[in-house]
Design a protein around this motif. Structure first.
Motif, short mmCIF file in Angstrom:
data_model
loop_
_atom_site.label_atom_id
_atom_site.label_comp_id
_atom_site.label_asym_id
_atom_site.label_seq_id
_atom_site.Cartn_x
_atom_site.Cartn_y
_atom_site.Cartn_z
N LEU A 21 43.11 42.67 32.72
CA LEU A 21 43.78 43.95 32.49
C LEU A 21 43.46 44.94 33.60
CD1 LEU A 21 43.22 44.19 28.65
CD2 LEU A 21 45.46 44.28 29.75
N TYR A 22 42.19 45.00 34.02
CA TYR A 22 41.81 45.93 35.08
C TYR A 22 42.35 45.47 36.43
CZ TYR A 22 38.71 47.99 31.60
OH TYR A 22 38.21 48.60 30.47
N GLU A 23 42.40 44.15 36.66
CA GLU A 23 42.99 43.64 37.89
C GLU A 23 44.45 44.08 38.02
OE1 GLU A 23 42.38 41.62 40.67
OE2 GLU A 23 40.26 41.94 40.27
N GLN A 24 45.17 44.02 36.92
CA GLN A 24 46.60 44.31 36.94
C GLN A 24 46.90 45.80 36.80
OE1 GLN A 24 47.48 41.61 33.70
NE2 GLN A 24 48.49 40.20 35.09
N LEU A 75 50.35 38.45 30.01
CA LEU A 75 50.34 39.67 30.82
C LEU A 75 51.04 39.44 32.15
CD1 LEU A 75 46.67 40.83 30.17
CD2 LEU A 75 48.74 42.01 29.40
N ASP A 76 50.81 38.29 32.76
CA ASP A 76 51.46 37.96 34.02
C ASP A 76 52.99 38.02 33.89
OD1 ASP A 76 49.72 37.63 36.12
OD2 ASP A 76 50.06 35.49 36.33
N ARG A 77 53.48 37.55 32.77
CA ARG A 77 54.93 37.47 32.60
C ARG A 77 55.53 38.81 32.17
NH1 ARG A 77 58.96 33.82 32.07
NH2 ARG A 77 57.49 32.14 32.49
N HIS A 78 54.87 39.50 31.25
CA HIS A 78 55.48 40.68 30.62
C HIS A 78 54.90 42.01 31.09
CE1 HIS A 78 57.88 38.21 27.95
NE2 HIS A 78 56.80 37.50 27.66
N HIS A 79 53.70 41.99 31.67
CA HIS A 79 53.08 43.22 32.16
C HIS A 79 52.39 42.93 33.49
CE1 HIS A 79 53.77 45.28 28.29
NE2 HIS A 79 53.48 44.12 27.75
N PRO A 80 53.14 42.44 34.47
CA PRO A 80 52.51 41.97 35.71
C PRO A 80 51.95 43.11 36.56
CG PRO A 80 54.90 41.99 35.93
CD PRO A 80 54.60 42.33 34.49
N GLY A 81 50.91 42.76 37.28
CA GLY A 81 50.36 43.68 38.26
C GLY A 81 50.94 43.38 39.63
N ARG A 188 26.73 32.81 46.16
CA ARG A 188 27.54 33.78 46.90
C ARG A 188 28.85 34.08 46.17
NH1 ARG A 188 25.24 31.12 51.65
NH2 ARG A 188 26.95 29.60 51.62
N TYR A 189 29.41 33.05 45.55
CA TYR A 189 30.63 33.27 44.76
C TYR A 189 30.36 34.24 43.62
CZ TYR A 189 34.43 32.13 41.48
OH TYR A 189 35.49 32.19 40.59
N PHE A 190 29.26 34.04 42.93
CA PHE A 190 28.91 34.95 41.83
C PHE A 190 28.74 36.38 42.34
CE2 PHE A 190 25.70 36.85 38.92
CZ PHE A 190 26.51 36.94 37.81
N GLU A 191 28.13 36.53 43.50
CA GLU A 191 27.99 37.87 44.08
C GLU A 191 29.35 38.50 44.37
OE1 GLU A 191 25.53 37.38 47.48
OE2 GLU A 191 23.71 36.92 46.32
N ARG A 192 30.28 37.69 44.89
CA ARG A 192 31.63 38.22 45.13
C ARG A 192 32.30 38.65 43.84
NH1 ARG A 192 31.57 34.14 48.95
NH2 ARG A 192 32.61 32.61 47.60
N LEU A 193 32.14 37.83 42.81
CA LEU A 193 32.72 38.21 41.52
C LEU A 193 32.15 39.53 41.03
CD1 LEU A 193 32.59 34.75 39.67
CD2 LEU A 193 34.67 35.97 40.35
N MET A 194 30.84 39.68 41.10
CA MET A 194 30.21 40.88 40.56
C MET A 194 30.51 42.11 41.40
SD MET A 194 28.97 39.85 37.79
CE MET A 194 28.21 41.40 37.33
N ALA A 195 30.94 41.92 42.64
CA ALA A 195 31.30 43.06 43.50
C ALA A 195 32.76 43.48 43.28
CB ALA A 195 31.10 42.69 44.97
N ARG A 196 33.54 42.68 42.58
CA ARG A 196 34.95 42.99 42.33
C ARG A 196 35.05 44.19 41.39
NH1 ARG A 196 39.49 40.41 44.82
NH2 ARG A 196 41.32 40.83 43.53
N SER A 197 35.91 45.14 41.69
CA SER A 197 35.96 46.38 40.90
C SER A 197 36.30 46.11 39.44
CB SER A 197 36.95 47.37 41.52
OG SER A 197 38.26 46.83 41.53
N SER A 198 37.21 45.17 39.18
CA SER A 198 37.57 44.87 37.79
C SER A 198 36.39 44.30 37.02
CB SER A 198 38.74 43.87 37.76
OG SER A 198 38.40 42.67 38.43
N VAL A 199 35.57 43.51 37.70
CA VAL A 199 34.39 42.91 37.06
C VAL A 199 33.32 43.98 36.85
CG1 VAL A 199 32.60 41.15 37.26
CG2 VAL A 199 34.93 40.65 38.03
#
Length: 229
Positions: A21-24, A75-81, A188-199
């Motif tokens: 939801l936050y990503e979109q 959400l992708d289909r009906h409320h896409p970002g 490193r992947y986990f660090e990228r995830l945790m740095a994402r604004s939506s996360v």
């Protein structure tokens, strides 16, 4: 507001949908469901008698959508970002769905075995089941270390449904069963995830509830403190 999300801010499958939801950039209202409060569960049970969260209620379309992966595809289909969380290319979409299921089935589910076992009384513990869950997580970590070689994201070259699933799965799994030493791609992947604004937004909202998590004593301090402290 047309979108209502029945959720609990400590629940990992709810986090998966919140991240989407936050990503979109979708506006929605969260309806907090407290497991020990029957009154808070009644509206959820009215639209989804199974009673499991999360459930998205699209009031404008008159549709109740359960199950985290299905909610995100809806959400992708009906409320896409700006960018679809399931890519249009069918082969990449298949990979995205594969890794979404991977995180749900082989990271989230065994992680939950640890958590539920700790909530049980001493005479109800299942050490064999926990050992099996640990072995599943170890295999999953090894597979992810290989999958993430040379990749920024789990399924393709951008953030997708698979990464929405990965963030909460790895957040809690890394507490109950820390990543093995030398799994640098995974770390490193986990660090990228945790740095994402939506996360970050999702876990900022969850932080006041962390004291309810059965492994609260094992949570690293950097996960407990708000960003910047």
């Amino acid at each position: 507001m047309d979108l209502l999300l029945y959720y609990h801010p400590l629940a990992s499958f709810c986090h998966k949908v919140l991240i989407a939801l936050y990503e979109q950039g979708n506006e929605f209202r969260g309806e907090l469901v407290e497991p020990g409060n029957p009154a808070s569960r009644e509206p959820l049970l009215d639209i989804w008698p199974v009673g499991k969260m999360p459930v998205l209620h699209d009031v404008g379309r008159g549709v109740a959508v359960p199950e985290s992966s299905i909610i995100i595809e809806y959400l992708d289909r009906h409320h896409p970002g700006d960018a679809a969380l399931v890519p249009a290319d069918p082969d990449i979409a298949r990979e995205t769905r594969l890794w979404d299921r991977f995180f749900d089935l082989y990271v989230q589910q065994p992680m939950q075995k640890f958590v539920l076992d700790r909530l049980r009384g001493e005479h109800e513990r299942d050490p064999r089941g926990v050992a099996e869950a640990a072995a599943t997580l170890d295999t999953a970590y090894d597979m992810l270390e290989a999958q993430l070689e040379g990749r920024a994201w789990a399924a393709c070259d951008r953030f997708t449904l698979a990464d929405c699933a990965a963030a909460p799965a790895l957040f809690y799994a890394g507490i109950v069963r820390p990543f093995p030493p030398g799994h640098h791609n995974l770390a490193r992947y986990f660090e990228r995830l945790m740095a994402r604004s939506s996360v970050r937004h999702t876990y900022d909202e969850a932080r006041p509830y962390f004291h309810l998590f059965p492994y609260r004593d094992a949570m690293p301090e950097h996960l407990l403190a708000p960003e910047g402290r």
